[in-house]
Design a protein around this motif. Sequence first.
Motif, PDB file in Angstrom:
ATOM      1  N   ASN A   2       0.796  -1.291   0.024  1.00 49.94           N
ATOM      2  CA  ASN A   2      -0.175   0.094  -0.038  1.00 49.94           C
ATOM      3  C   ASN A   2       0.851   1.253   0.041  1.00 49.94           C
ATOM      4  O   ASN A   2       0.652   2.232  -0.551  1.00 49.94           O
ATOM      5  CB  ASN A   2      -0.859   0.128   1.369  1.00 49.94           C
ATOM      6  CG  ASN A   2      -2.123  -0.900   1.050  1.00 49.94           C
ATOM      7  OD1 ASN A   2      -2.345  -1.445   0.070  1.00 49.94           O
ATOM      8  ND2 ASN A   2      -2.706  -1.241   2.341  1.00 49.94           N
ATOM      9  N   ALA A   6       1.289   4.360  -2.608  1.00 48.05           N
ATOM     10  CA  ALA A   6       0.866   5.651  -2.287  1.00 48.05           C
ATOM     11  C   ALA A   6       2.204   6.302  -2.726  1.00 48.05           C
ATOM     12  O   ALA A   6       1.937   7.558  -3.418  1.00 48.05           O
ATOM     13  CB  ALA A   6       0.599   5.934  -1.033  1.00 48.05           C
ATOM     14  N   SER A  96       0.599  14.818   7.197  1.00 48.16           N
ATOM     15  CA  SER A  96      -0.422  13.948   6.763  1.00 48.16           C
ATOM     16  C   SER A  96       0.237  12.272   6.400  1.00 48.16           C
ATOM     17  O   SER A  96      -0.572  11.444   6.804  1.00 48.16           O
ATOM     18  CB  SER A  96      -1.034  14.385   5.491  1.00 48.16           C
ATOM     19  OG  SER A  96      -1.620  13.498   4.560  1.00 48.16           O
ATOM     20  N   LEU A  99       0.585  10.770   9.778  1.00 50.33           N
ATOM     21  CA  LEU A  99      -0.585  10.501  10.512  1.00 50.33           C
ATOM     22  C   LEU A  99      -1.173   9.017  10.021  1.00 50.33           C
ATOM     23  O   LEU A  99      -1.956   8.335  10.451  1.00 50.33           O
ATOM     24  CB  LEU A  99      -1.528  11.725  10.309  1.00 50.33           C
ATOM     25  CG  LEU A  99      -1.468  12.736  11.273  1.00 50.33           C
ATOM     26  CD1 LEU A  99      -2.631  13.733  10.881  1.00 50.33           C
ATOM     27  CD2 LEU A  99      -2.076  12.476  12.727  1.00 50.33           C
ATOM     28  N   THR A 100      -1.026   9.008   8.589  1.00 48.38           N
ATOM     29  CA  THR A 100      -1.555   7.786   7.868  1.00 48.38           C
ATOM     30  C   THR A 100      -0.673   6.643   8.275  1.00 48.38           C
ATOM     31  O   THR A 100      -1.155   5.474   8.509  1.00 48.38           O
ATOM     32  CB  THR A 100      -1.673   8.065   6.460  1.00 48.38           C
ATOM     33  OG1 THR A 100      -2.260   9.304   6.040  1.00 48.38           O
ATOM     34  CG2 THR A 100      -2.234   6.847   5.683  1.00 48.38           C
ATOM     35  N   PRO A 102       2.056   5.882  11.115  1.00 48.82           N
ATOM     36  CA  PRO A 102       2.880   6.284  12.113  1.00 48.82           C
ATOM     37  C   PRO A 102       4.127   5.559  12.253  1.00 48.82           C
ATOM     38  O   PRO A 102       5.048   6.176  12.680  1.00 48.82           O
ATOM     39  CB  PRO A 102       1.975   6.162  13.486  1.00 48.82           C
ATOM     40  CG  PRO A 102       0.759   5.618  12.936  1.00 48.82           C
ATOM     41  CD  PRO A 102       0.599   5.299  11.448  1.00 48.82           C
TER      42      PRO A 102
ATOM     43  N   PRO B  78      -4.346   3.826  11.383  1.00 53.42           N
ATOM     44  CA  PRO B  78      -4.946   4.495  12.471  1.00 53.42           C
ATOM     45  C   PRO B  78      -6.085   5.601  12.037  1.00 53.42           C
ATOM     46  O   PRO B  78      -6.997   6.071  12.492  1.00 53.42           O
ATOM     47  CB  PRO B  78      -3.838   5.285  12.850  1.00 53.42           C
ATOM     48  CG  PRO B  78      -2.739   5.037  11.894  1.00 53.42           C
ATOM     49  CD  PRO B  78      -2.924   3.773  11.360  1.00 53.42           C
ATOM     50  N   ILE B  79      -5.812   6.080  10.584  1.00 47.72           N
ATOM     51  CA  ILE B  79      -7.041   6.813   9.971  1.00 47.72           C
ATOM     52  C   ILE B  79      -8.244   6.257  10.134  1.00 47.72           C
ATOM     53  O   ILE B  79      -9.247   6.903   9.581  1.00 47.72           O
ATOM     54  CB  ILE B  79      -6.433   7.793   8.775  1.00 47.72           C
ATOM     55  CG1 ILE B  79      -6.685   6.588   7.449  1.00 47.72           C
ATOM     56  CG2 ILE B  79      -5.143   8.230   8.790  1.00 47.72           C
ATOM     57  CD1 ILE B  79      -6.560   7.302   6.285  1.00 47.72           C
ATOM     58  N   ALA B  84      -7.732  13.708  11.670  1.00 50.73           N
ATOM     59  CA  ALA B  84      -7.038  14.484  12.435  1.00 50.73           C
ATOM     60  C   ALA B  84      -7.049  15.706  11.307  1.00 50.73           C
ATOM     61  O   ALA B  84      -6.871  15.401  10.150  1.00 50.73           O
ATOM     62  CB  ALA B  84      -5.801  14.230  13.035  1.00 50.73           C
ATOM     63  N   ILE B 104      -3.633   9.352   0.202  1.00 50.91           N
ATOM     64  CA  ILE B 104      -3.768   8.939   1.832  1.00 50.91           C
ATOM     65  C   ILE B 104      -4.697   7.647   1.685  1.00 50.91           C
ATOM     66  O   ILE B 104      -4.430   6.704   2.345  1.00 50.91           O
ATOM     67  CB  ILE B 104      -4.730  10.063   2.460  1.00 50.91           C
ATOM     68  CG1 ILE B 104      -3.624  11.362   2.550  1.00 50.91           C
ATOM     69  CG2 ILE B 104      -4.879   9.449   3.838  1.00 50.91           C
ATOM     70  CD1 ILE B 104      -4.538  12.350   3.165  1.00 50.91           C
ATOM     71  N   ALA B 108      -3.644   3.783   3.186  1.00 46.73           N
ATOM     72  CA  ALA B 108      -4.247   3.323   4.175  1.00 46.73           C
ATOM     73  C   ALA B 108      -5.105   2.287   3.750  1.00 46.73           C
ATOM     74  O   ALA B 108      -5.788   1.720   4.609  1.00 46.73           O
ATOM     75  CB  ALA B 108      -5.300   4.120   4.827  1.00 46.73           C
TER      76      ALA B 108
END
Lengths: 268, 306
Positions: A2, A6, A96, A99-100, A102, B78-79, B84, B104, B108
């Motif tokens: 993934n 990305a 960003s 966050l996606t 960590p 986590p998303i 956030a 994103i 994810a």
Amino acid sequence: MNLISAELLKLRTTALWWIFAIILVPLWGLALGFNWLTMNAALSLSEADLEEAGLGDLERLVSGLYTSGQFSGVLLVLLLSAILVTSEFFHLTATSTFLTTPRRERVIIAKMVVAVIIAVVVWLFTTVLNLALSPIVLGTMDQPTYLGEPFVWQAIGLNGLAFVLWSLLGVGAGVLIRSQIGATITLSVVYVIGTQVLSVIFVVLSEFVWEPFMDLRVLVPTFASDLLISGPQLPDDPPRWVGGVILIGYAAVMSVIGTLVTKRRDIG
Amino acid sequence: MSRPNHAEISVEHLTKQYSKVRAVDDLSFTVHAGRVTGFLGPNGAGKTTTLRMVLGLVTPTSGTATIGGVRYVDLPDPIRHVGAILEASSAHRGRSARNHLRVICRAAGLPDRRADEVLEMVGLHTVGGRKFKGYSLGMKQRLGIAAAMLGDPRVLILDEPANGLDPEGIRWMRDLLKAFAAEGRAVLVSSHLLGEMQQLADDVVIIAAGRLIRQGPVSDVLGETAGVAKVRVRTPQAEQLSAALRDAQLEVAVQPDGSLQVLGAEPARVGNVAFTAGVELHELIGEAADLERVFLELTAGKAGAR
């Protein structure tokens, strides 16, 4: 997977990749032309004069022709690899991204995979062009294609290895330097003039301080790269594989340090 | 998981020490499902640092922050649990909004169509192909919300989301967050727009200089200081009225604009004293306790103490 997907999408969805592609093509053309002229000039000389002119033997010239575009191609791959990382901070997308994901080391690894993909693509691109045009260039000088010679294929293979190792080094440098402008300037300067400047320093050091310093110049990444691709030039030079090991060492050390730094660093 | 009002975000003894500044100092609070929690504090109080520690972007010096009992960095994908919004300007300038969201999604493991769904949700679907650099601040905020919604999370964390939004945008955001909480999800939103927070939040967490000042339902926090009612009164006979009010055992202060502020009294009482004293009144205003005033009283003098 993934994350690799990305990262590839990130690369594809900005203008950067095709700007680099547009720069690459004329630089490759220049390199081919230069190698052509060099060879033309060299063929008019005798074997002994060749050595004297510092052009190496015919094998080296043919190898150079079949790996045309290496100097600029590696530089562009190196910079693009570094920018894969630095742009996250330059455009404030690191927040960003992390966050996606960590687990930041996974992001760095995905970027390394993408950097290697870029390296392989650029290598394939220039290699296909070289394989198509070098026989024609050689033909104009009444030379055979040399495509049956193992040394040509070895040069092409080592060329690919150099591309890959430099791309990994670029990601590591991007993580460590983080500033987009700082990273691109540092890498360009080290890559383009590093060999000459640092060689002078090593000569001076070995002359005035301690002679074995001369052996250490193989530690300069560009020199190690030359050693890997072209083999030893001087009688005292270490064998070819040493250059490869040193480049791998740089890529590994920078990647590991860079990943550890990224993991610990506060974002934002 | 479906139990309403359980603690979704739990911050325990969280501390962040920078070389000279203790940005967050032994901070503990909880955020509950089904409620909007306002995270208030003066500029530099440590709100952003706290939120970034909750989200695993900044490493705490000590203490823990967990979401549903798990540290953010230990959440798988986590998303899908937490959305956030930290800063509006966090996309590549040359990348389109839709591609920003797709990146994103890829990372994810979400399908690409989620990007279009959330663009529709925030009303950006007609401009999804435009590059980020062409976006206004308000559009960037909406895009930030769209990104936060991608994983359909049960917790939403927003840092100053009202920044750059016009009044209509603020109303839209307020309705969105309230609807989100009404679905049983937890919302933690920091802001310095206190009036906005009074209309939006169910609970508040007030911090200053990195420390917790007060936590609880908005009504409770307001109630604590509601006892100190204030009345503002304007009269051409200020001295006469002051004397009369003091005789009536009320505390009076002359304001810089010449009006009088009376503490511990209802407007009716002040009016009665004035009438009895034969003083002419031009203005008589009871100042109800509002979050803004409570906030200023609670944090007074603490912002500069670092």
